[in-house]
Structures are given as structure tokens and as C-alpha cells.
Design a protein around this motif. Structure first.
Motif, mmCIF file in Angstrom:
data_model
loop_
_atom_site.group_PDB
_atom_site.id
_atom_site.type_symbol
_atom_site.label_atom_id
_atom_site.label_comp_id
_atom_site.label_asym_id
_atom_site.label_seq_id
_atom_site.Cartn_x
_atom_site.Cartn_y
_atom_site.Cartn_z
ATOM 1 N N SER A 35 0.827 -1.215 0.000
ATOM 2 C CA SER A 35 0.000 0.000 0.000
ATOM 3 C C SER A 35 0.857 1.258 0.000
ATOM 4 O O SER A 35 0.578 2.213 -0.735
ATOM 5 N N LEU A 36 1.897 1.274 0.813
ATOM 6 C CA LEU A 36 2.780 2.442 0.841
ATOM 7 C C LEU A 36 3.491 2.628 -0.495
ATOM 8 O O LEU A 36 3.645 3.758 -0.975
ATOM 9 N N LEU A 37 3.919 1.540 -1.102
ATOM 10 C CA LEU A 37 4.567 1.616 -2.409
ATOM 11 C C LEU A 37 3.603 2.158 -3.459
ATOM 12 O O LEU A 37 3.973 3.017 -4.271
ATOM 13 N N LEU A 38 2.362 1.661 -3.438
ATOM 14 C CA LEU A 38 1.366 2.149 -4.391
ATOM 15 C C LEU A 38 1.012 3.613 -4.147
ATOM 16 O O LEU A 38 0.738 4.356 -5.090
ATOM 17 N N LEU A 39 1.003 4.037 -2.891
ATOM 18 C CA LEU A 39 0.732 5.444 -2.584
ATOM 19 C C LEU A 39 1.812 6.355 -3.163
ATOM 20 O O LEU A 39 1.543 7.487 -3.560
ATOM 21 N N MET A 40 3.044 5.850 -3.192
ATOM 22 C CA MET A 40 4.127 6.655 -3.764
ATOM 23 C C MET A 40 4.117 6.635 -5.293
ATOM 24 O O MET A 40 4.503 7.614 -5.929
ATOM 25 N N LEU A 41 3.663 5.541 -5.893
ATOM 26 C CA LEU A 41 3.733 5.397 -7.346
ATOM 27 C C LEU A 41 2.509 5.922 -8.083
ATOM 28 O O LEU A 41 2.632 6.440 -9.189
ATOM 29 N N LEU A 42 1.336 5.762 -7.496
ATOM 30 C CA LEU A 42 0.105 6.166 -8.186
ATOM 31 C C LEU A 42 -0.258 7.615 -7.874
ATOM 32 O O LEU A 42 0.010 8.110 -6.778
ATOM 33 N N PRO A 43 -0.908 8.270 -8.812
ATOM 34 C CA PRO A 43 -1.397 9.632 -8.524
ATOM 35 C C PRO A 43 -2.673 9.544 -7.679
ATOM 36 O O PRO A 43 -3.740 9.225 -8.176
ATOM 37 N N VAL A 44 -2.538 9.786 -6.399
ATOM 38 C CA VAL A 44 -3.672 9.591 -5.481
ATOM 39 C C VAL A 44 -4.583 10.812 -5.418
ATOM 40 O O VAL A 44 -5.401 10.928 -4.507
ATOM 41 N N ASP A 45 -4.459 11.702 -6.385
ATOM 42 C CA ASP A 45 -5.379 12.841 -6.450
ATOM 43 C C ASP A 45 -6.790 12.382 -6.815
ATOM 44 O O ASP A 45 -7.767 12.985 -6.411
ATOM 45 N N GLU A 46 -6.872 11.280 -7.563
ATOM 46 C CA GLU A 46 -8.177 10.735 -7.947
ATOM 47 C C GLU A 46 -8.592 9.673 -6.936
ATOM 48 O O GLU A 46 -7.767 8.911 -6.428
ATOM 49 N N LEU A 47 -9.875 9.601 -6.678
ATOM 50 C CA LEU A 47 -10.398 8.685 -5.667
ATOM 51 C C LEU A 47 -10.148 7.223 -6.034
ATOM 52 O O LEU A 47 -9.796 6.417 -5.169
ATOM 53 N N LEU A 48 -10.309 6.865 -7.294
ATOM 54 C CA LEU A 48 -10.114 5.482 -7.719
ATOM 55 C C LEU A 48 -8.696 5.011 -7.443
ATOM 56 O O LEU A 48 -8.477 3.913 -6.919
ATOM 57 N N TYR A 49 -7.703 5.845 -7.757
ATOM 58 C CA TYR A 49 -6.317 5.473 -7.510
ATOM 59 C C TYR A 49 -6.012 5.390 -6.012
ATOM 60 O O TYR A 49 -5.221 4.555 -5.568
ATOM 61 N N ALA A 50 -6.617 6.245 -5.236
ATOM 62 C CA ALA A 50 -6.420 6.199 -3.779
ATOM 63 C C ALA A 50 -6.990 4.907 -3.198
ATOM 64 O O ALA A 50 -6.365 4.274 -2.343
ATOM 65 N N ILE A 51 -8.159 4.481 -3.681
ATOM 66 C CA ILE A 51 -8.766 3.229 -3.213
ATOM 67 C C ILE A 51 -7.908 2.041 -3.625
ATOM 68 O O ILE A 51 -7.677 1.119 -2.833
ATOM 69 N N ILE A 52 -7.417 2.055 -4.855
ATOM 70 C CA ILE A 52 -6.545 0.974 -5.322
ATOM 71 C C ILE A 52 -5.266 0.929 -4.485
ATOM 72 O O ILE A 52 -4.771 -0.143 -4.138
ATOM 73 N N ALA A 53 -4.732 2.081 -4.130
ATOM 74 C CA ALA A 53 -3.476 2.139 -3.388
ATOM 75 C C ALA A 53 -3.614 1.615 -1.964
ATOM 76 O O ALA A 53 -2.715 0.932 -1.468
ATOM 77 N N ILE A 54 -4.713 1.900 -1.293
ATOM 78 C CA ILE A 54 -4.846 1.466 0.106
ATOM 79 C C ILE A 54 -5.516 0.102 0.253
ATOM 80 O O ILE A 54 -5.547 -0.452 1.344
ATOM 81 N N SER A 55 -6.047 -0.453 -0.832
ATOM 82 C CA SER A 55 -6.764 -1.730 -0.724
ATOM 83 C C SER A 55 -5.902 -2.901 -0.243
ATOM 84 O O SER A 55 -6.404 -3.729 0.532
ATOM 85 N N PRO A 56 -4.620 -3.064 -0.618
ATOM 86 C CA PRO A 56 -3.848 -4.192 -0.064
ATOM 87 C C PRO A 56 -3.731 -4.143 1.452
ATOM 88 O O PRO A 56 -3.846 -5.169 2.127
ATOM 89 N N GLY A 57 -3.522 -2.957 2.005
ATOM 90 C CA GLY A 57 -3.442 -2.832 3.464
ATOM 91 C C GLY A 57 -4.758 -3.138 4.148
ATOM 92 O O GLY A 57 -4.789 -3.790 5.192
ATOM 93 N N ILE A 58 -5.859 -2.689 3.558
ATOM 94 C CA ILE A 58 -7.177 -2.949 4.150
ATOM 95 C C ILE A 58 -7.524 -4.434 4.062
ATOM 96 O O ILE A 58 -8.017 -5.021 5.027
ATOM 97 N N ILE A 59 -7.258 -5.053 2.914
ATOM 98 C CA ILE A 59 -7.587 -6.473 2.738
ATOM 99 C C ILE A 59 -6.779 -7.341 3.703
ATOM 100 O O ILE A 59 -7.329 -8.221 4.366
ATOM 101 N N THR A 60 -5.476 -7.106 3.803
ATOM 102 C CA THR A 60 -4.671 -7.907 4.724
ATOM 103 C C THR A 60 -5.025 -7.604 6.179
ATOM 104 O O THR A 60 -4.965 -8.493 7.023
ATOM 105 N N GLY A 61 -5.427 -6.372 6.462
ATOM 106 C CA GLY A 61 -5.872 -6.046 7.818
ATOM 107 C C GLY A 61 -7.130 -6.811 8.198
ATOM 108 O O GLY A 61 -7.250 -7.316 9.313
ATOM 109 N N VAL A 62 -8.062 -6.914 7.259
ATOM 110 C CA VAL A 62 -9.294 -7.672 7.521
ATOM 111 C C VAL A 62 -8.982 -9.163 7.690
ATOM 112 O O VAL A 62 -9.599 -9.845 8.513
#
Length: 109
Positions: A35-62
Motif C-alpha cells: 500500500s505504501l509503495l502504491l501510494l508513492m507510485l500512483l497519482p492519489v489525487d483521484e479517488l479510484l487510484y487512492a482506493i486501489i493504493a490502500i486496498s492491499p493494506g485494508i484487505i490484509t488487515g481484515v
């Protein structure tokens, strides 16, 4: 009688923070790292990219959240997979089953 009393939560002492084992923390750490790597690589200005970036952390947390009667969600998924993919063998031991040795010898000849 020795008088030793085993506490009900004695297995919790073998877990890290009383909740997680080593595999759980590795899985969660990898998910947060991705998730941290994706946050650095993807443009998180858009909501879709922000959701994609944090989804690995949320899924593994669940997956590693502790729940009652099981260790965590990952354990439930593993047990359900084993239950539905392995052949179940039920041995009849009802009220009419005789446990005597001579009966077993006759049945298994």
C-alpha cells in the motif's frame, strides 16, 4: 494431586501482543508495504487510484483481524476450504456399534 491450574488464556501468551502469530504479522506487513509503495507510485489525487493504493493494506488487515471462536478471518477461510475440498469420512459409532474385539475381527476380514 499437584494442584496446577492452567489458565484459560494460556495460548494467548504464545502470540505476539496476545493476538497475532508470526505469519499474521508478515502478511499484514506485506500488505501495508505494498500500500505504501502504491501510494508513492500512483497519482492519489483521484479517488479510484487512492482506493486501489490502500486496498492491499485494508484487505490484509481484515484477514488478520482477531474474531471470537477462531484465530482470525484467514483461519475461517482455510478451514472452509479444507472442509469443502477434502473428502469427508464419517465412521459410524452409534448406539448399535459394538466395540468388542471379536466383532471388529468379523467386520474387517
Amino acid at each position: 494431586m499437584n494442584g496446577y491450574l492452567i489458565p484459560a488464556n494460556s495460548k494467548k501468551s504464545m502470540l505476539i501482543f496476545g493476538l497475532f502469530n508470526k505469519n499474521d504479522l508478515i502478511i499484514f506487513g506485506l500488505g501495508v508495504g505494498v500500500s505504501l509503495l502504491l501510494l508513492m507510485l500512483l497519482p492519489v489525487d483521484e479517488l479510484l487510484y487512492a482506493i486501489i493504493a490502500i486496498s492491499p493494506g485494508i484487505i490484509t488487515g481484515v484477514l488478520v483481524i482477531p474474531i471470537p471462536n477462531y484465530h482470525n478471518i484467514r483461519t475461517i477461510i482455510r478451514l472452509a476450504y479444507e472442509f469443502y475440498t477434502t473428502r469427508q469420512q464419517f465412521v459410524w459409532k452409534g448406539w448399535c456399534f459394538n466395540d468388542g474385539d471379536e466383532t471388529k475381527k468379523q467386520i474387517y476380514k
